[in-house]
Enzyme design. Structure first.
Site, PDB file in Angstrom:
ATOM      1  N   SER A  51       0.928  -1.213  -0.091  1.00  0.00           N
ATOM      2  CA  SER A  51       0.064   0.118  -0.019  1.00  0.00           C
ATOM      3  C   SER A  51       0.917   1.208  -0.010  1.00  0.00           C
ATOM      4  CB  SER A  51      -0.955   0.183   1.230  1.00  0.00           C
ATOM      5  OG  SER A  51      -0.258  -0.001   2.409  1.00  0.00           O
TER       6      SER A  51
ATOM      7  N   GLY B 129       0.049   4.422  -0.052  1.00  0.00           N
ATOM      8  CA  GLY B 129      -0.488   5.828   0.146  1.00  0.00           C
ATOM      9  C   GLY B 129      -1.389   6.365  -1.029  1.00  0.00           C
ATOM     10  N   ALA B 130      -1.089   7.548  -1.113  1.00  0.00           N
ATOM     11  CA  ALA B 130      -1.941   8.241  -2.550  1.00  0.00           C
ATOM     12  C   ALA B 130      -1.565   7.372  -3.832  1.00  0.00           C
ATOM     13  CB  ALA B 130      -1.419   9.527  -2.525  1.00  0.00           C
TER      14      ALA B 130
ATOM     15  N   GLY C 130      -1.834   4.320  -4.626  1.00  0.00           N
ATOM     16  CA  GLY C 130      -2.441   3.348  -4.333  1.00  0.00           C
ATOM     17  C   GLY C 130      -1.921   1.647  -4.053  1.00  0.00           C
TER      18      GLY C 130
ATOM     19  N   GLY D  15      -5.789   1.331   5.486  1.00  0.00           N
ATOM     20  CA  GLY D  15      -4.852  -0.034   5.304  1.00  0.00           C
ATOM     21  C   GLY D  15      -5.791  -1.316   5.954  1.00  0.00           C
ATOM     22  N   ASP D  16      -6.329  -0.980   6.914  1.00  0.00           N
ATOM     23  CA  ASP D  16      -7.069  -2.272   7.426  1.00  0.00           C
ATOM     24  C   ASP D  16      -8.234  -2.624   6.362  1.00  0.00           C
ATOM     25  OD1 ASP D  16      -5.402  -2.294   9.508  1.00  0.00           O
ATOM     26  OD2 ASP D  16      -6.871  -0.785  10.741  1.00  0.00           O
TER      27      ASP D  16
END
Lengths: 309, 309
Positions: free
Chosen positions: B217, B219-220, B222, B248-249
């Protein structure tokens, strides 16, 4: 027994952190929890002095259950709290090890319904029957009428139970008018009540407003008492290093303890000043150091102010 | 059912304050509480998507009872937590209305005894028998061996249950070596595991270390997936304003959900990216906005990177 009333009970939580920085994530290094609200603090000190004590006020929700579980582990304090549908509040004191400062976060507390307030007054009237003295302590939770302490003072007087009031603002103003036996304002509360920043003038005014006796806690200047019998000053025993949290509650406990033990005013004040000082120097906030107390209570000097009352 | 494991469960408390100032006293204007810890967040999202979910991990003390009471009110999530003698931790997020910043205070959590860790492993083995997939999520509480996730990955593989690992540091390093089906590190966790700050190189290295598939993951940027079947990139759908807590979960929940629904990788990633974005824009931290999710899941573009795997 001595009855203490805490309408706005709390579970007091203390978090130790290395250094509190807004917007950062902190690992809490130490967590302590204890039943809180002024009347519960007063009760704990009274019990430690050997008095039989009952605590009342409101309790509810999961935090309320935790508070009651912890009260069970406090010898000498009987739980006479009245259940409510809302949840007892938490307070969080974040103690910053780098500065020694404490940052306080206080939850608002449950809103009390008219039926719950009525149920409390019934329970209180029952408890007064076996009380040798009662202390009314702290702020009012939402929903309780602002004249609540005036009502509770009148009920105590009707039952011939000596009543001490320790609150602030409008609840204090209204409570004083109901003629309590004793009020214990600090300098700010006394000035707010009377408009005077000169303690002796303000204490005289508080007596005119209805208080039979006034004991003002003046921080490092100790206690000053104005009663029908005279005026006394009990300075704090030197400069104290430590945490002043709970020192005022310990003074209330000392005054009540001296009252039910039928001590003359100078000895009541000595007990209150010594307990207060022993609370400042204790490592855990709100507890008192017994050795310091026993040492000081014999050494505190209380001076009568001649011709002042 | 899908099983999620949260060894370090927490009661997540959010306080709204007007403005957080160290050393001041604050009236908390709003209090919210919910069961927390990554695996519990994943479970809540899976249940909202219609999956049958069971949660396990450790629970104890008064905070643990509150957490379990609140789980009872979460439809579709079965409580399979294992009792311990210590107390479940609280986390407090202080949301500052004046800046929009959040200050986090995390209690340390209970120390787990060897007997409690052994009891957990037995309960886990039983739960695996009826699990279609398992997610191992978050940090380890004190007392649990650092190789705990490696042990739990091996038990899942021995039971032929697909296992996803979402943790960091040494527990991730050891867990990866036990050959989990999927790991979902963020950019920092991936760099810490592999020493490489170039995501594709780092993901290849994570596969060499034992992970069958890696979804990073970013962040911005994707999600990026590297599997035995190929490499895919699923960019985040534009700039999102909101709270990234729990995003993230939600991505983990999307990946698990797509796995048990036997979706091909591009659709799994679309589900994960859409859920993650719908979590950022939801007003309550950690919840997802269903309308946003349903709108995005059909529109997210997932591009296969030819020749990369």
């Amino acid at each position: 027994m001595i009855l203490t009333v805490t309408l706005n009970t709390a579970l007091d939580i203390t978090y130790g952190v290395r250094s509190l920085r807004p917007h950062a994530t902190h690992r809490v290094t130490e967590v302590t929890e204890r039943p809180g609200g002024k009347g519960l603090n007063v009760a704990r000190v009274l019990a430690a002095l050997g008095h039989e004590v009952a605590v009342t006020g409101f309790v509810g929700g999961a935090t309320g259950r935790t508070l009651q579980d912890q009260l069970l582990g406090t010898p000498g304090v009987a739980d006479a709290l009245v259940p409510v549908s809302g949840a007892t509040r938490r307070t969080i004191a974040v103690a910053d090890a780098s500065t020694g400062d404490t940052t306080q976060l206080n939850e608002p507390g449950p809103t009390i319904t008219p039926a719950e307030w009525a149920a409390f007054q019934e329970a209180y009237a029952d408890l007064l029957r076996s009380a040798s003295a009662v202390a009314l302590c702290g702020s009012l939770p939402p929903g309780v009428p602002v004249g609540a302490y005036a009502t509770l003072v009148r009920a105590a007087r009707a039952a011939s139970v000596p009543v001490l009031l320790d609150t602030s603002g409008e609840p204090l103003r209204r409570g004083v008018a109901a003629r309590p036996d004793l009020v214990k304002p600090n300098a700010d509360e006394l000035a707010e009540l009377t408009g005077s920043h000169e303690p002796l003038q303000a204490m005289k005014d508080a007596r005119r407003r209805g208080a039979h006796a006034v004991v003002a806690s003046l921080g490092a200047d100790g206690l000053c008492a104005l009663t029908a019998d005279g005026e006394w000053r009990a300075p704090a025993p030197g400069r104290l290093r430590g945490n002043p949290t709970g020192a005022g509650d310990s003074a209330v406990a000392g005054l009540l303890s001296g009252h039910v033990d039928h001590l003359p005013w100078p000895q009541r004040l000595a007990r209150a000043v010594a307990l207060s000082a022993a609370t400042v120097v204790a490592p855990v906030a709100g507890e008192f150091d017994r050795g310091t107390y026993e040492d000081l209570v014999a050494r505190v000097t209380v001076a009568e102010q001649v011709g002042a009352a």
